[in-house]
Design a protein around this motif. Structure first.
Motif, PDB file in Angstrom:
ATOM      1  N   LYS A   1       0.804  -1.224   0.000  1.00  0.00           N
ATOM      2  CA  LYS A   1       0.000   0.000   0.000  1.00  0.00           C
ATOM      3  C   LYS A   1       0.839   1.278   0.000  1.00  0.00           C
ATOM      4  O   LYS A   1       0.349   2.336  -0.386  1.00  0.00           O
TER       5      LYS A   1
ATOM      6  N   HIS B   1       0.022   5.656  -1.322  1.00  0.00           N
ATOM      7  CA  HIS B   1      -0.256   6.723  -0.354  1.00  0.00           C
ATOM      8  C   HIS B   1       0.977   7.535   0.031  1.00  0.00           C
ATOM      9  O   HIS B   1       0.865   8.498   0.798  1.00  0.00           O
TER      10      HIS B   1
ATOM     11  N   HIS C   1       1.497  11.191   2.186  1.00  0.00           N
ATOM     12  CA  HIS C   1       2.265  11.068   3.431  1.00  0.00           C
ATOM     13  C   HIS C   1       3.427  12.064   3.426  1.00  0.00           C
ATOM     14  O   HIS C   1       3.617  12.810   4.390  1.00  0.00           O
TER      15      HIS C   1
ATOM     16  N   PRO D   1      -1.751   9.756   6.397  1.00  0.00           N
ATOM     17  CA  PRO D   1      -2.341   8.815   5.442  1.00  0.00           C
ATOM     18  C   PRO D   1      -1.932   7.364   5.690  1.00  0.00           C
ATOM     19  O   PRO D   1      -2.719   6.456   5.427  1.00  0.00           O
ATOM     20  N   TYR D   2      -0.729   7.140   6.186  1.00  0.00           N
ATOM     21  CA  TYR D   2      -0.306   5.765   6.455  1.00  0.00           C
ATOM     22  C   TYR D   2      -1.129   5.140   7.579  1.00  0.00           C
ATOM     23  O   TYR D   2      -1.312   3.930   7.620  1.00  0.00           O
TER      24      TYR D   2
ATOM     25  N   GLU E   1      -4.962   4.820   6.025  1.00  0.00           N
ATOM     26  CA  GLU E   1      -5.102   3.823   4.958  1.00  0.00           C
ATOM     27  C   GLU E   1      -4.639   2.425   5.365  1.00  0.00           C
ATOM     28  O   GLU E   1      -4.578   1.518   4.539  1.00  0.00           O
TER      29      GLU E   1
END
Length: 93
Positions: free
Chosen positions: A16, A20, A24, A69-70, A73
């Motif tokens: 992933k 993203h 990030h 975001p890490y 997500e």
């Protein structure tokens, strides 16, 4: 005050990350522009990442970490935030 943020990757973390990573990094660069980012980067064994920031409080550091975001997500399965006292190298002034 300095805080260490440790994000431990989940099982899909590596797959992933590329999707993203731009968001990030954009968020970290915004913090850098404010003079609050000390350092950031992934562990070379692919276990997760380390971020060291300046923040007014533990609540502020935790809020920053939860907005990443890490985290949102599911790249990080677990995040730790710890107050940090820098001893070396000595800071100027």
């Amino acid at each position: 005050m300095k805080f260490v943020i440790i994000g431990w990757d989940g099982p899909e973390g590596q797959s992933k990350r590329p999707l993203h990573r731009p968001a990030h990094l954009e968020r970290l660069k915004a913090l850098q522009e404010k003079g609050q980012l000390i350092c950031a980067g992934p562990f070379s064994d692919q276990a997760g990442s380390l971020i060291i920031i300046e923040a007014e409080s533990l609540d502020e550091a935790e809020a920053f970490s939860q907005g990443d975001p890490y985290v949102k997500e599911g790249i990080f399965k677990r995040v730790e935030v710890h107050p940090f006292t820098q001893v070396l190298p000595e800071e100027p002034g």
